[in-house]
Write an enzyme that holds these catalytic residues in place. Sequence first.
Site, PDB file in Angstrom:
ATOM      1  CD  GLU A 240      -2.482   5.873  -6.407  1.00  0.00           C
ATOM      2  OE1 GLU A 240      -2.004   4.728  -6.163  1.00  0.00           O
ATOM      3  OE2 GLU A 240      -3.084   6.121  -7.466  1.00  0.00           O
TER       4      GLU A 240
ATOM      5  CD  GLU B 229       1.647   4.528 -12.882  1.00  0.00           C
ATOM      6  OE1 GLU B 229       1.969   5.370 -13.748  1.00  0.00           O
ATOM      7  OE2 GLU B 229       1.875   3.309 -13.018  1.00  0.00           O
TER       8      GLU B 229
END
Length: 363
Positions: A175, A318
């Site tokens: 994300e 991430e």
Amino acid sequence: MNQTISSLVDSIAPVDKSAEEAALAHLNQLTKPPGSLGKLEALAVKLAGVSGKVMSSYPARAVVVMAGDHGVCEEGISAFPSEVTAQMVSNFLNGGAAVNVLARQADAEVLCVDIGVQTDLQHPGLISKKIRYGTANMVKEPAMTREEAEAAIMAGAEVARSAFSRGVRLFVTGEMGIGNTTASAAVMSGLTGISTRESVGRGTGIDDDGLRLKIITVDRALELHKPNGHDPVDVLSKVGGLEIAGLTGVILAAAALRCPVIIDGFISSAAALAAAKLAPDAVQYMIASHVSQEPGHVHLLKELGLEPMLHLDMRLGEGTGGVLAIHLVDAACKIMAEMATFTSAGVSSASDGTASSPEGEAR
């Protein structure tokens, strides 16, 4: 819960327990003391249950990086401005972020999804699933409507299904969204009742004053909206994030497709908990990659009943921790497929009354 999400949830079946038992029996025939490879053995058993096969392999794998902005950033809860979300999406698409580097090492595809970035982005590699231009400020109004939260869940499911249609069989959650540790803490407390002092952390590195403000902000949002902890969509819509809802859909779809899904850090685990509340069987398809420095992450993993594979003091997000865990999935698969049995290697086993390992005592 709308009919589409309900159908997705209903399509998630329990894992294959007979395959798990067969995998454990195979592990116990390998040239090692039983259980001596620790979590790798537990992982091999889990993968067997997911795939329905004693020996699995996952040559095509993808990390899904969901990106969205957060209106709560207006409250000054992050060390970075909201503009960084869009800038980092460009970095992902150009291959320059940490997750890109680690994904290349793991031979994994990075799927970057705009599900709620506050600006319009153009790139041939971008998957556009924008529901709205960022969430609203949760201390003033709900982060999004229920319909938007449901649409975000289904958008994540569509990304997973599309990747599956191209051959992907192993998913990693990732994300990007400035302010998303605040939303994740609110989702965690909303779903569990755990206090904000346990769910709220320093995120991108805020100081003590920033941490106090962040706790107050999450408290205000929860008090204003009183999300229903028994209704994950209600929690996501009132205090969540578009990328959190999107990852919830990725996880549910992976489980429905009988694919393992590696859960990254705090934000991904908040999405995983929402998925678990919607479909308890989905947890059987989840692999906890690591435990992050966000204090709430330990509590989330405990709620999920998952043991993290790695402890690396990471807090980047991430999908970085998740991608690192791909190597452990590969290792578990290779142990099952390539390691000799006592019989094939001509080695005496413990049941023969001789040494239990050709290399001496297990350590």
